[in-house]
Design an enzyme around this catalytic site. Structure first.
Site, PDB file in Angstrom:
ATOM      1  N   CYS A  10       0.802  -1.226   0.000  1.00  0.00           N
ATOM      2  CA  CYS A  10       0.000   0.000   0.000  1.00  0.00           C
ATOM      3  C   CYS A  10       0.835   1.277   0.000  1.00  0.00           C
ATOM      4  O   CYS A  10       0.279   2.360  -0.192  1.00  0.00           O
ATOM      5  CB  CYS A  10      -0.928   0.000   1.212  1.00  0.00           C
ATOM      6  SG  CYS A  10      -2.139  -1.351   1.205  1.00  0.00           S
ATOM      7  N   HIS A  24      12.623   0.621   5.002  1.00  0.00           N
ATOM      8  CA  HIS A  24      12.274  -0.765   4.680  1.00  0.00           C
ATOM      9  C   HIS A  24      12.832  -1.664   5.778  1.00  0.00           C
ATOM     10  O   HIS A  24      14.045  -1.694   6.012  1.00  0.00           O
ATOM     11  CB  HIS A  24      12.876  -1.148   3.323  1.00  0.00           C
ATOM     12  CG  HIS A  24      12.221  -2.321   2.665  1.00  0.00           C
ATOM     13  ND1 HIS A  24      12.034  -3.526   3.298  1.00  0.00           N
ATOM     14  CD2 HIS A  24      11.680  -2.465   1.425  1.00  0.00           C
ATOM     15  CE1 HIS A  24      11.435  -4.366   2.481  1.00  0.00           C
ATOM     16  NE2 HIS A  24      11.202  -3.741   1.336  1.00  0.00           N
ATOM     17  N   HIS A  69      -1.201  19.997   6.577  1.00  0.00           N
ATOM     18  CA  HIS A  69      -2.218  19.026   6.159  1.00  0.00           C
ATOM     19  C   HIS A  69      -1.615  17.623   6.229  1.00  0.00           C
ATOM     20  O   HIS A  69      -0.462  17.410   5.841  1.00  0.00           O
ATOM     21  CB  HIS A  69      -2.712  19.322   4.743  1.00  0.00           C
ATOM     22  CG  HIS A  69      -3.245  20.714   4.584  1.00  0.00           C
ATOM     23  ND1 HIS A  69      -4.513  21.079   4.979  1.00  0.00           N
ATOM     24  CD2 HIS A  69      -2.668  21.836   4.072  1.00  0.00           C
ATOM     25  CE1 HIS A  69      -4.700  22.358   4.715  1.00  0.00           C
ATOM     26  NE2 HIS A  69      -3.605  22.844   4.161  1.00  0.00           N
ATOM     27  N   HIS A 109      -2.349   7.106   5.373  1.00  0.00           N
ATOM     28  CA  HIS A 109      -2.864   5.941   4.665  1.00  0.00           C
ATOM     29  C   HIS A 109      -4.114   5.425   5.367  1.00  0.00           C
ATOM     30  O   HIS A 109      -4.076   5.059   6.550  1.00  0.00           O
ATOM     31  CB  HIS A 109      -1.798   4.847   4.616  1.00  0.00           C
ATOM     32  CG  HIS A 109      -2.310   3.533   4.109  1.00  0.00           C
ATOM     33  ND1 HIS A 109      -3.059   3.414   2.957  1.00  0.00           N
ATOM     34  CD2 HIS A 109      -2.183   2.267   4.604  1.00  0.00           C
ATOM     35  CE1 HIS A 109      -3.364   2.150   2.754  1.00  0.00           C
ATOM     36  NE2 HIS A 109      -2.860   1.437   3.743  1.00  0.00           N
ATOM     37  N   HIS A 137     -14.075   6.206   4.979  1.00  0.00           N
ATOM     38  CA  HIS A 137     -15.534   6.081   5.061  1.00  0.00           C
ATOM     39  C   HIS A 137     -16.177   5.967   3.684  1.00  0.00           C
ATOM     40  O   HIS A 137     -17.055   5.116   3.469  1.00  0.00           O
ATOM     41  CB  HIS A 137     -16.097   7.299   5.796  1.00  0.00           C
ATOM     42  CG  HIS A 137     -17.573   7.246   6.020  1.00  0.00           C
ATOM     43  ND1 HIS A 137     -18.170   6.332   6.869  1.00  0.00           N
ATOM     44  CD2 HIS A 137     -18.593   7.987   5.503  1.00  0.00           C
ATOM     45  CE1 HIS A 137     -19.476   6.512   6.873  1.00  0.00           C
ATOM     46  NE2 HIS A 137     -19.768   7.513   6.049  1.00  0.00           N
ATOM     47  N   ASN A 193     -10.337   1.047   1.886  1.00  0.00           N
ATOM     48  CA  ASN A 193      -8.890   0.956   1.662  1.00  0.00           C
ATOM     49  C   ASN A 193      -8.653   0.692   0.173  1.00  0.00           C
ATOM     50  O   ASN A 193      -8.828  -0.420  -0.308  1.00  0.00           O
ATOM     51  CB  ASN A 193      -8.301  -0.163   2.515  1.00  0.00           C
ATOM     52  CG  ASN A 193      -6.783  -0.238   2.408  1.00  0.00           C
ATOM     53  OD1 ASN A 193      -6.185   0.347   1.516  1.00  0.00           O
ATOM     54  ND2 ASN A 193      -6.162  -0.967   3.321  1.00  0.00           N
TER      55      ASN A 193
END
Length: 579
Positions: free
Chosen positions: A239, A319, A403, A407, A436, A440
């Site tokens: 993702c 990572h 802002h 994720h 909402h 995802n």
């Protein structure tokens, strides 16, 4: 310094530095800046006044003449030239060292599927039940997760999963990819008034669907792009791959040595990755992953700066794949029936927390103000040098960013990150609304959140926007943008939200309250009585579904017919019975 106890452990001291130290340092630094500015202005005013007085007294012109004559001396002139050359060389070195080719975000577009692809809670449960893959326990688990997910009744499934029973073969997976990618790219090119052949670099990321030809080849073929385009297809990177794609595209633009355009397409494919087994660790993605895509246009053309929205400031990637626990916490594998799914390990939360801490530790020195850096340094010295038992200081990243586009991996991710970063309701709203209204959508969630910021909240010139994503591997990646101009643009993906801007936060607050109440009932030993009193969840705007699993149970005759068909080997994985 705290004193060692008999057991050798140091007693817990108060927070160090105290919590009031950060605001005090910030005020002091701001005072220093104001004082320096005031002194500079005063010095200029005094200097100008002195020059006026000298000129009025007739002393300025002779002084200038003497200075010019001294500069013409054989010794002074070469020395001045040498000093000037050194200063110019130092300035050039600093410019080369600090300055990279600027990369601008021209615009982006998030795809909003057609209403016919909406999947209500009842549609989700009915389709899953009718597929014949899930036992009653698995269905009950998915319903409970769905009711607590925070997703609305207006998220989207791809066309293949709307079939009865669901179809999830290569044909339908390709159709989903073409639907979301082609529409996002088409709308973005129209918005930026660019032709497909203007694109120099193409980067597409999709973790779980990697056909041949690749997804990037599908876009090149559909839009008729140039044969010398630099194209890349990123697969299996989870993702957070959307930020990796932006990083790669920016590097490719800088490597070109002259201006160019880079198109980044971030998506995930739901069709072929709808898990149809009964292992709980693999069922959660079914309930929260939904269809979506984002297309982003970057440029290194200096002439495009005036109409670009943002300038890329930083990309920070970490990572943790060298650690086995991190490597396996999100893992695609077959279950005992050879159905492929993505397993979410119990260590996922702790691994994600460590990855985020690593990323923020590297990002902090690049973006935090000096007040936060000094407090963090003092805390680090207290813990690691003085060995004081004090709490680890978490810098206030609200001082660095205006802002936040987190994720939207799930309700726990959005709420957990917001709590850790101490975000306000307004700062949490972009990610909460993304979860909402769209669920995802993997790597594109940070762009749906960005679209919400531009559509609903607005961006001022100079505002700093932070996007952060998590992905398998395990990875945590950040990208930071600075607004070049005010932006308040309604995106197609958010036109539907007018009048319902607060619904997402209300639903999350309701679920949090219900969860806390249920936890309290369980602790008091009243969970069973409470469940009986509450009855079956009701369907409505609160995001719950009125589905009785008992009512969905097949009749005894249907069970016997299905069992006979399976015994004859006529039931396919799709649930269909063939001769």
């Amino acid at each position: 310094m705290a004193v060692l106890s008999r057991a050798g452990a140091r007693p817990r001291a108060a927070d160090f530095p105290p919590q009031w130290m950060g605001p005090l340092l910030k005020a002091f630094i701001n005072w220093l800046r104001f004082t320096a500015l005031a002194m500079s202005v005063s010095g200029v005013v005094i200097g100008l006044g002195w020059l006026v007085e000298q000129n009025a007294a007739g002393l300025l012109a002779p002084a200038v003449d003497r200075a010019v004559a001294a500069a013409r001396q054989p010794v002074v002139l070469p020395a001045a030239a040498l000093a000037g050359g050194v200063l110019l060389a130092l300035a050039a070195m600093l410019t080369v060292r600090r300055g990279k080719t600027p990369v601008y975000l021209l615009d982006f577009e998030c795809y909003r599927p057609e209403d016919c692809n909406k999947v209500t809670y009842s549609r989700f449960v009915t389709g899953s039940k009718d597929s014949g893959f899930f036992d009653e326990e698995s269905m009950d688990f998915q319903v409970r997760i769905l009711n607590k997910s925070g997703l609305s009744e207006e998220t989207f499934f791809p066309p293949g999963l709307h079939k009865d029973p669901p179809e999830f073969d290569m044909k339908w997976a390709r159709e989903e990819a073409e639907l979301v990618m082609f529409n996002a790219v088409k709308d973005l090119l129209a918005k930026t008034r660019l032709a497909p052949r203007d694109i120099d670099v193409l980067v597409v990321n999709c973790s779980l669907f990697n056909p041949t030809p690749s997804l990037s080849a599908m876009i090149i073929n559909h839009f008729g792009m140039r044969s010398n385009i630099d194209s890349f297809n990123l697969g299996g990177m989870g993702c957070s791959a959307g930020i990796i794609a932006v990083d790669l595209a920016a590097k490719m633009l800088r490597e070109r040595g002259h201006g160019g355009y880079a198109l980044v397409v971030s998506t995930e494919n739901i069709t072929q990755n709808w898990y149809h087994g009964n292992e709980r660790s693999m069922l959660i993605p079914n309930t929260i992953f939904r269809m979506g895509s984002a297309a982003i246009l970057l440029t290194s053309h200096a002439g495009e700066r005036p109409r670009s929205k943002y300038e890329l400031q930083h990309v920070v990637r970490c990572h943790l794949g060298a650690n086995d626990e991190a490597y396996k916490c999100v893992f695609q594998r077959p279950d005992d029936r050879q159905f492929i799914g993505v397993e979410l390990d119990k260590n996922l939360v702790s691994v994600a927390s460590k990855a985020m801490e690593t990323n923020m530790t590297r990002l902090g020195p690049l973006v935090l103000p000096w007040s936060e850096k000094l407090v963090f340094a003092a805390n680090w010295v207290a813990r690691n040098v003085l060995r004081m038992r004090v709490a680890r200081y978490i810098p206030d990243f609200r001082e660095a960013f205006d802002h936040f586009c987190l994720h939207a991996g799930g309700r726990g991710v959005v709420e957990g990150l917001s709590k850790q970063l101490r975000l306000t309701q307004k700062q949490m709203a972009p990610s909460a609304n993304t979860l909402h209204w769209y669920g995802n959508t993997s790597s594109s969630t940070v762009w749906y959140s960005f679209g919400f910021v531009e559509s609903v909240q607005g961006v001022k010139r100079g505002d700093i926007v932070w996007q952060i994503g998590f992905g398998s591997g395990f990875k945590c990646n950040s990208v930071v943008w600075r607004a070049l101009r005010p932006v308040k643009t309604m995106h197609k993906a958010w036109q539907h939200i007018s009048g319902r801007e607060g619904q997402a936060l209300e639903v999350l607050a309701r679920i949090a309250a219900e969860t806390a109440a249920e936890r309290q009932q369980k602790e008091n030993g009243q969970a069973a009585n409470g469940a009986a009193a509450n009855g079956v969840p009701q369907n409505g705007h609160d995001g719950k579904v009125n589905v009785s699993l008992q009512a969905c149970k097949p009749s005894k005759q249907e069970e016997e017919e299905e069992e006979a068909a399976r015994a004859r080997g006529r039931v396919l994985r799709s649930g269909k019975v063939v001769a």
